[in-house]
Design an enzyme around this catalytic site. Structure first.
Site, PDB file in Angstrom:
ATOM      1  N   GLY A   1       1.326  32.727  13.756  1.00 24.48           N
ATOM      2  CA  GLY A   1       1.566  31.338  14.130  1.00 24.48           C
ATOM      3  C   GLY A   1       0.541  30.393  13.532  1.00 24.48           C
ATOM      4  O   GLY A   1       0.878  29.296  13.062  1.00 24.48           O
TER       5      GLY A   1
ATOM      6  N   GLU B   1     -10.893  31.672  12.475  1.00 25.16           N
ATOM      7  CA  GLU B   1     -10.427  33.069  12.457  1.00 25.16           C
ATOM      8  C   GLU B   1     -11.573  33.972  12.001  1.00 25.16           C
ATOM      9  O   GLU B   1     -12.108  33.800  10.904  1.00 25.16           O
ATOM     10  CB  GLU B   1      -9.230  33.225  11.516  1.00 25.16           C
TER      11      GLU B   1
ATOM     12  N   GLN C   1       1.836  42.813  11.468  1.00 24.59           N
ATOM     13  CA  GLN C   1       1.829  43.812  12.538  1.00 24.59           C
ATOM     14  C   GLN C   1       3.184  44.438  12.847  1.00 24.59           C
ATOM     15  O   GLN C   1       3.232  45.582  13.325  1.00 24.59           O
ATOM     16  CB  GLN C   1       1.207  43.201  13.795  1.00 24.59           C
TER      17      GLN C   1
ATOM     18  N   VAL D   1     -13.620  31.738  18.610  1.00 21.43           N
ATOM     19  CA  VAL D   1     -13.629  30.688  19.631  1.00 21.43           C
ATOM     20  C   VAL D   1     -14.168  31.275  20.920  1.00 21.43           C
ATOM     21  O   VAL D   1     -13.623  32.243  21.449  1.00 21.43           O
ATOM     22  CB  VAL D   1     -12.211  30.124  19.859  1.00 21.43           C
TER      23      VAL D   1
ATOM     24  N   CYS E   1       5.781  41.859  21.014  1.00 20.53           N
ATOM     25  CA  CYS E   1       6.847  42.773  20.595  1.00 20.53           C
ATOM     26  C   CYS E   1       7.120  43.790  21.700  1.00 20.53           C
ATOM     27  O   CYS E   1       6.790  44.972  21.600  1.00 20.53           O
ATOM     28  CB  CYS E   1       6.497  43.486  19.298  1.00 20.53           C
TER      29      CYS E   1
ATOM     30  N   ASP F   1       2.044  34.403  20.235  1.00 21.88           N
ATOM     31  CA  ASP F   1       1.745  35.364  21.294  1.00 21.88           C
ATOM     32  C   ASP F   1       0.917  34.790  22.429  1.00 21.88           C
ATOM     33  O   ASP F   1       0.912  35.340  23.531  1.00 21.88           O
ATOM     34  CB  ASP F   1       1.013  36.573  20.710  1.00 21.88           C
TER      35      ASP F   1
ATOM     36  N   THR G   1       7.462  37.774  19.133  1.00 25.36           N
ATOM     37  CA  THR G   1       7.674  38.432  17.854  1.00 25.36           C
ATOM     38  C   THR G   1       7.441  37.443  16.721  1.00 25.36           C
ATOM     39  O   THR G   1       7.381  36.227  16.931  1.00 25.36           O
ATOM     40  CB  THR G   1       9.119  38.963  17.738  1.00 25.36           C
ATOM     41  N   ALA G   2       7.342  37.962  15.499  1.00 27.57           N
ATOM     42  CA  ALA G   2       7.236  37.091  14.331  1.00 27.57           C
ATOM     43  C   ALA G   2       8.491  36.244  14.173  1.00 27.57           C
ATOM     44  O   ALA G   2       8.429  35.084  13.737  1.00 27.57           O
ATOM     45  CB  ALA G   2       6.991  37.932  13.077  1.00 27.57           C
ATOM     46  N   ALA G   3       9.637  36.801  14.541  1.00 24.45           N
ATOM     47  CA  ALA G   3      10.885  36.044  14.471  1.00 24.45           C
ATOM     48  C   ALA G   3      10.871  34.861  15.430  1.00 24.45           C
ATOM     49  O   ALA G   3      11.388  33.785  15.119  1.00 24.45           O
ATOM     50  CB  ALA G   3      12.070  36.963  14.788  1.00 24.45           C
TER      51      ALA G   3
ATOM     52  N   CYS H   1      14.440  41.234  17.659  1.00 24.36           N
ATOM     53  CA  CYS H   1      13.732  42.506  17.773  1.00 24.36           C
ATOM     54  C   CYS H   1      14.536  43.578  17.038  1.00 24.36           C
ATOM     55  O   CYS H   1      15.574  44.030  17.544  1.00 24.36           O
ATOM     56  CB  CYS H   1      13.566  42.890  19.238  1.00 24.36           C
TER      57      CYS H   1
END
Length: 421
Positions: free
Chosen positions: A54, A75, A83, A118, A182, A307, A316-318, A350
């Site tokens: 994201g 990051e 993943q 962070v 996921c 997430d 999920t990435a979708a 999924c």
């Protein structure tokens, strides 16, 4: 200060590091508190917390909106991982290296990469506090054989090792009493393990058990029916409302609590154990992100994606693909002083890997109703969907989603269904 929440695996195995990293584009006039040695500015128009799917996706979109010099990504990790591929890595079908690229290569050109963690988020003052050290992953019980987890880069290859070393007994797969990223990945590795045992002649000596804290096998009835047929045909045992609370790795014992009878526990001996650790969002986002606009309900210059959010859909990435297009519109409206009319419908996907060459492609929305892209019955196991999962989706991830050009399959769905939902 509002502290970032942490997640841990509560058992005799030492805690895992947080697996759901916050990804929060912050708009307005935030200040970035850093150590003096850092070359970063103390102000960015858009501050992205977390360089996961994201975070990288939105940093690419925000670069085009406000310019690279006005965007920063916080990051700490040097490597970015795709993943979703770890399901296949844990089953020996893919190499871990194929899921990895240097973080520097995925952060959009010109966007500032702040290599730190962070520590505290202060939304009242539009500021964060960062620290310049990384916490190592204590492996604890994962140093013992027969235990793996597809949820960490440090333990996913241990799943494959546990599969290869399995001789006989219980092969146990767990699902915790929390939201997880996921959510159906624990089932995927179970089906792949069963297929591997059949392929290697070990199936007759394997008692495959899925102990899940949930009360159903899948939240969408259409796909649940298909999965239950597979479970029945492959002689897999499913125990509902069972939550893993302790692992006695030295004795190869897993302790589960019966959630229908709090305090009642059952101990299982295992020949292999796949652990899905408990997870959760940071406190500042817990129940505070609007599920339609993805804007914080209290702080209008804070947004959530992926997430870390409380969005009631599978993580999920979708889902991020569907969310990023909406969030892009939301932020544009906020910048113009307008109210966004674009709403996220909860779309997620999924790819349920049921063997080494078959996938059920589940797609659904907030209402747990199928929202399928293709004009076929996607609850059927298909070779074509496996190749989409294993080969096409990684390409789309690296070259479309992370670059901010892929906002989900909604336009394709509309075309293939002749404009019908």
């Amino acid at each position: 200060m509002l502290k970032i929440g942490t997640m841990s695996f509560c058992s005799c195995v030492h805690p895992l590091v947080p697996l759901l990293r916050p990804v929060i584009p912050k708009m307005g006039s935030p200040q970035l508190h850093t150590a003096a040695r850092c070359a970063a500015k103390d102000y960015y128009e858009v501050l992205v917390l977390g360089g996961g799917t994201g975070g990288i996706t939105m940093s690419a979109r925000m670069k085009r909106k406000v310019g690279a010099g006005n965007v920063a990504v916080v990051e700490p990790h040097e490597t970015h991982y795709y993943q979703p591929l770890w399901t296949l890595v844990g089953a020996g079908a893919k190499q871990l290296a194929t899921s990895a690229r240097p973080t520097a290569s995925v952060i959009p050109s010109g966007v500032k990469w702040i290599k730190s963690t962070v520590q505290e988020l202060d939304p009242d003052n539009s500021s964060i506090l960062v620290i310049y050290r990384q916490r190592s992953l204590p492996k604890g019980g994962f140093n013992y054989p027969k235990i793996g987890s597809n949820y960490s880069v440090n333990t996913v290859e241990k799943t494959w090792k546990a599969l290869q070393d399995f001789k006989e007994g219980n092969a146990i797969f767990t699902f915790p009493n929390t939201p997880v990223k996921c959510a159906w990945a624990p089932q995927k590795i179970m089906y792949l393990s069963e297929a591997y045992f059949r392929k290697t002649g070990k199936r007759a000596k394997a008692n495959i058990i899925f102990n899940t804290s949930l009360g159903v096998i899948f939240g969408v009835q259409k796909y649940a029916d298909a999965l239950l047929e597979i479970i029945k045909s492959r002689n897999i045992t499913v125990n509902y409302k069972y939550n893993l609370i302790e692992v006695r790795a030295d004795k190869q014992e897993a302790v589960f609590e019966n959630l229908d009878k709090p305090g009642e526990t059952k101990v299982y001996q295992y020949g292999m154990l796949h652990v899905t650790p408990p997870m959760g969002p940071p406190d500042v986002l817990l129940n505070n992100v609007d599920k339609g606009t993805l804007q914080h309900k209290k702080y209008p210059n804070v947004f959530g994606i992926g997430d870390c959010t409380n969005l009631p859909t599978s993580k999920t990435a979708a889902a991020i693909a569907g969310q990023c297009a909406v969030l892009d519109k939301t932020i544009s409206s906020v910048m113009k002083g307008q109210t966004s009319t674009k709403k996220y419908d909860g779309y997620t996907s999924c790819p349920l890997v049921t063997s080494y060459n078959r996938v059920i492609l589940a797609e659904f929305d907030y209402n747990a109703q199928p929202l399928e892209t293709f004009p076929i019955d996607q609850s059927k196991e298909r070779l074509t969907m496996y190749h989409m999962k294993a080969n096409m989706m990684p390409f789309l991830y690296w070259n479309g989603l992370l670059k901010g050009y892929w906002g989900g399959p909604a336009p394709i769905r509309k075309l293939l269904h002749l404009g019908l939902k």
